[in-house]
Design a protein around this motif. Structure first.
Motif, short mmCIF file in Angstrom:
data_model
loop_
_atom_site.label_atom_id
_atom_site.label_comp_id
_atom_site.label_asym_id
_atom_site.label_seq_id
_atom_site.Cartn_x
_atom_site.Cartn_y
_atom_site.Cartn_z
N THR A 298 -10.30 -2.77 4.05
CA THR A 298 -10.51 -1.33 3.72
C THR A 298 -9.77 -0.55 4.55
OG1 THR A 298 -12.20 -1.61 5.49
CG2 THR A 298 -12.97 -1.76 3.39
N GLN A 299 -9.81 1.05 4.12
CA GLN A 299 -8.76 1.88 4.87
C GLN A 299 -9.03 1.75 6.28
OE1 GLN A 299 -8.17 5.24 2.80
NE2 GLN A 299 -7.21 6.08 4.00
N GLU A 300 -10.51 1.69 6.76
CA GLU A 300 -10.73 1.71 8.33
C GLU A 300 -10.16 0.61 9.01
OE1 GLU A 300 -14.93 1.89 8.45
OE2 GLU A 300 -15.31 3.95 7.98
N GLN A 301 -10.32 -0.45 8.25
CA GLN A 301 -9.67 -1.65 8.72
C GLN A 301 -8.26 -1.64 9.05
OE1 GLN A 301 -11.41 -4.67 6.25
NE2 GLN A 301 -12.97 -5.15 7.55
N LEU A 302 -7.56 -0.97 8.00
CA LEU A 302 -6.05 -0.76 7.93
C LEU A 302 -5.67 -0.03 8.89
CD1 LEU A 302 -3.37 -1.18 6.14
CD2 LEU A 302 -4.17 0.87 5.21
N ILE A 303 -6.42 1.19 9.16
CA ILE A 303 -6.01 2.02 10.29
C ILE A 303 -5.96 1.41 11.65
CG2 ILE A 303 -6.92 4.26 11.54
CD1 ILE A 303 -7.98 5.40 8.78
N GLU A 304 -7.16 0.73 11.80
CA GLU A 304 -7.02 -0.25 13.00
C GLU A 304 -6.35 -1.03 13.22
OE1 GLU A 304 -10.88 -2.49 13.42
OE2 GLU A 304 -12.22 -0.52 13.34
N LYS A 305 -5.76 -1.77 12.30
CA LYS A 305 -4.72 -2.72 12.24
C LYS A 305 -2.98 -1.91 12.41
CE LYS A 305 -6.61 -6.67 10.46
NZ LYS A 305 -6.05 -8.18 10.94
N VAL B 94 -0.13 9.33 1.80
CA VAL B 94 -0.97 9.32 0.40
C VAL B 94 -0.63 10.64 -0.30
CG1 VAL B 94 -3.17 9.31 -0.77
CG2 VAL B 94 -2.83 7.54 1.17
N GLU B 95 -0.62 11.94 0.29
CA GLU B 95 -0.47 13.09 -0.25
C GLU B 95 1.25 13.06 -0.77
OE1 GLU B 95 -1.29 16.24 2.26
OE2 GLU B 95 -3.55 15.95 2.34
N GLN B 96 2.11 12.81 -0.06
CA GLN B 96 3.49 12.64 -0.62
C GLN B 96 3.61 11.69 -1.83
OE1 GLN B 96 5.83 10.81 2.55
NE2 GLN B 96 6.09 12.89 3.44
N ILE B 97 2.98 10.35 -1.75
CA ILE B 97 3.05 9.66 -2.85
C ILE B 97 2.42 10.21 -4.13
CG2 ILE B 97 2.42 7.52 -4.07
CD1 ILE B 97 2.50 6.30 -0.90
N ILE C 214 -5.95 1.54 -0.29
CA ILE C 214 -5.90 2.95 0.49
C ILE C 214 -6.87 3.91 -0.46
CG2 ILE C 214 -4.30 4.66 1.14
CD1 ILE C 214 -2.24 2.23 1.73
N GLU C 215 -7.41 4.68 0.17
CA GLU C 215 -8.38 5.71 -0.58
C GLU C 215 -7.41 6.65 -1.35
OE1 GLU C 215 -11.15 7.31 1.78
OE2 GLU C 215 -12.14 5.48 2.27
N LYS C 216 -7.78 7.11 -2.47
CA LYS C 216 -7.10 8.30 -3.19
C LYS C 216 -5.56 7.41 -3.83
CE LYS C 216 -9.12 11.95 -0.82
NZ LYS C 216 -8.69 13.13 -0.01
N LEU C 217 -5.23 6.65 -3.40
CA LEU C 217 -3.86 6.11 -3.63
C LEU C 217 -3.93 4.78 -4.66
CD1 LEU C 217 -0.71 6.12 -3.43
CD2 LEU C 217 -0.98 4.85 -1.49
N GLY C 218 -4.48 3.77 -4.10
CA GLY C 218 -4.72 2.53 -4.98
C GLY C 218 -4.59 1.31 -4.01
#
Lengths: 373, 64
Positions: free
Chosen positions: A4-11, A31-34, B25-29
Motif C-alpha cells: 500500500t501507499q503507507e507501506q511504500l512511504i515507510e519503506k 504523482v502530479e508530475q506524471i 500508488i494512489e491516483k497513479l496506478g
C-alpha cells in the motif's frame, strides 16, 4: 501481495533515510508530475523509465537497467528457431499463429495477471508491433510474386482474384503455388527409369559384397584350421619320443606281436610299418581296408579333404595307422575325420589313446568312434 | 524531484517487484512484475521460433 501507499512511504523513508512527511510530499509531487504528462511531452524519470500517453492511456516504457534487473533470470536468451519454414503452408501458419496468441493469453491469465491484451502495451507491445511490421513486410512481396506467377501460368485465376478484396484474395493466392508447383511431378516421372537403374545397381553391388563375404569366411575358416593343426603337430613332435615307452606298458590285446617289435619302432618307424602289415588291429601299421567295422581314435574333424590328407600323411610318417574317414552331413556339408588306429573294441581304443603323444592322449583332445569304411 | 527520494523509490520498487509484489500508488496506478512462459511462435514464412521466457514490469494506470 501488494504494497500500500503507507507501506511504500515507510519503506522509502527507511531506504533513503528521509522523513515520512517529506517522502509523502515528494510522492504526491511525483504523482502530479506524471499525471501532467500529455501526448507531446513524455516524462522521463531516470532509473525508472518514460511515462507517456498511448491511445489516451498512461503507459510506462521501463528503463533498460530496471528491465534488465527484473528480467535477470532470462537476460541474454534469444529466440531459437526450432523448425524451418515451408512456403506452401501459409494457411496452416496463420491458423497456428491464432492458436499461439490464444495460448499466450491463457498463459498470461495463468501467471496471475488480470490484465487484458491492451494492458500489455508496454513491453510486449513493442515486440508485437515489430512482429506485425515484419509479417506485413513478408506478406506483401509474396502476394506480388504469386500474382505475377498467375499472370504467366493461369490467366483465369487472375481474373477471378483481382476484383476481390485483399482479405478474400489471400487464401486463393495461397492455392496458386500448388498449381504452379505441378511441373516438378512431370520431371519426377522422367526420373523413374534412372531411379530403377540406381536401385538395380545397388542390388548388384550388395549381392557381390555378400558373395565376397562368404568366400572370405571360408578362407578364414581354412586358415584357422591350418593354424590349429600346425600348433597341434608342433606339440606332438615335441612329445614323439614318449610313444614307445607307453606302448611297452600296454597290457592288451591283439598287439602281442607289436610288443616284440617295439624297440625297433623308436629308432626306425618304416621297418616297423612293414612288420605290422600282417596285424589286423592296432595303432600302428598300415590301414586294413578289409576290416568291416572297427573303432578309431579321431583327432581332427576338418572341412577340407586336402588338409585332412596332409594331416593323415604326417601321422603315417610318425608310424601311426592314420586314415581319413568321410562324414557326410549334407550334400554340401562334408567333414573329414583324421583318425588313428583300428580297434576291435572300445576298450582297446581307449587304452591305445592313452599312449598317444600329449596333448592327444587327453580325453578332451580325441574321441573314440565306430567307423565303417 | 528530490534525487534521494527518487533513488529510494526506485530501490523499493525494484525490491518489491523482485519479490513478486505489486506496488500501488494512489491516483497513479500500480506496478507489478509479470512473467511470460516460453512458447513456440510460428512465423509467416513457416519457421517456428521458440520464444524465451521473460519477466517485465507492467504499469497499470488507475482508473478515473
Amino acid at each position: 501481495m501488494s504494497l500500500t501507499q503507507e507501506q511504500l512511504i515507510e519503506k522509502i523513508s527507511e531506504v533513503s533515510k528521509l522523513d515520512k512527511k517529506l517522502v509523502a510530499k515528494e510522492l504526491d509531487s511525483f504523482v502530479e508530475q506524471i499525471l501532467q504528462v500529455s501526448k507531446g511531452n513524455p516524462l522521463t524519470i531516470e532509473g525508472l523509465g518514460v511515462f507517456r500517453l498511448k491511445k489516451g492511456r498512461l503507459s510506462l516504457d521501463t528503463a533498460p537497467n530496471l528491465a534488465l534487473e527484473i528480467n535477470y533470470k532470462y537476460a541474454g536468451m534469444m529466440p531459437l528457431e526450432i523448425k524451418k519454414g515451408n512456403e506452401s503452408s501459409d494457411n496452416q501458419l496463420e491458423q497456428n499463429s491464432e492458436v499461439s496468441t490464444l495460448q499466450n493469453d491463457e498463459e498470461l491469465e495463468e501467471s496471475g495477471s488480470k490484465s487484458t491484451k491492451e494492458d500489455l502495451g508496454f513491453e510486449i507491445g513493442k515486440v508485437n508491433q515489430v512482429e506485425k511490421k515484419k509479417e506485413e513486410e513478408i506478406k506483401v512481396p509474396k502476394k506480388e510474386k504469386v500474382e505475377t506467377q498467375i499472370q504467366v501460368t493461369d490467366p483465369i485465376l487472375v481474373d477471378s482474384a483481382l476484383p476481390k478484396t485483399e482479405k478474400k484474395s489471400a487464401p486463393k493466392i495461397d492455392e496458386a503455388p500448388k498449381k504452379v508447383a505441378t511441373p516438378p511431378t512431370a520431371v519426377k516421372s522422367n526420373q523413374t527409369p534412372k531411379i530403377i537403374a540406381v536401385v538395380l545397381a545397388i542390388l548388384v553391388v550388395v549381392s557381390v559384397i555378400v558373395f565376397l563375404n562368404k568366400s572370405n569366411k571360408e578362407k578364414t575358416l581354412a586358415q584357422k584350421e591350418n593354424v590349429d593343426i600346425k600348433a597341434k603337430s608342433e606339440v606332438q613332435l615335441s612329445f614323439e619320443p614318449e610313444k614307445p615307452k607307453v606302448e611297452e606298458t600296454k597290457p592288451d590285446s591283439a598287439t602281442a606281436k607289436v610288443k616284440q617289435t617295439q624297440p625297433v619302432k623308436t629308432s626306425q618307424p618304416e621297418p616297423q610299418i612293414a612288420q605290422t602289415k600282417s596285424i589286423s588291429y592296432g595303432l600302428s601299421g598300415e590301414f586294413n581296408a578289409e576290416i568291416p567295422s572297427y573303432y578309431g581314435i579321431v583327432l581332427y574333424t576338418l572341412s577340407f579333404e586336402a588338409r585332412a590328407d596332409a594331416e593323415r600323411s604326417s601321422w603315417i610318417k610318425k608310424g601311426f595307422r592314420a586314415y581319413v574317414d568321410t562324414w557326410i552331413i549334407t550334400r554340401e556339408n562334408i567333414k573329414y575325420r583324421v583318425a588313428l588306429g583300428q580297434f576291435a573294441t572300445v576298450e582297446d581304443a581307449k587304452q591305445a589313446a592313452l599312449t598317444l603323444p600329449a596333448p592327444f592322449n587327453e580325453a578332451q583332445n580325441h574321441f573314440i568312434k565306430r567307423l565303417n569304411p | 524531484m528530490n534525487d534521494t527520494f527518487r533513488k529510494g523509490l526506485i530501490s523499493v520498487l525494484r525490491d518489491q517487484l523482485h519479490a513478486k509484489k505489486t506496488v500501488e500508488i494512489e491516483k497513479l496506478g500500480s506496478f507489478k512484475s509479470i512473467h511470460i512462459k516460453q512458447y513456440q511462435k510460428p512465423e509467416p514464412d513457416g519457421r517456428v521460433v521458440l520464444m524465451p521466457p521473460i519477466d517485465y514490469v507492467l504499469f497499470t494506470p488507475e482508473k478515473k
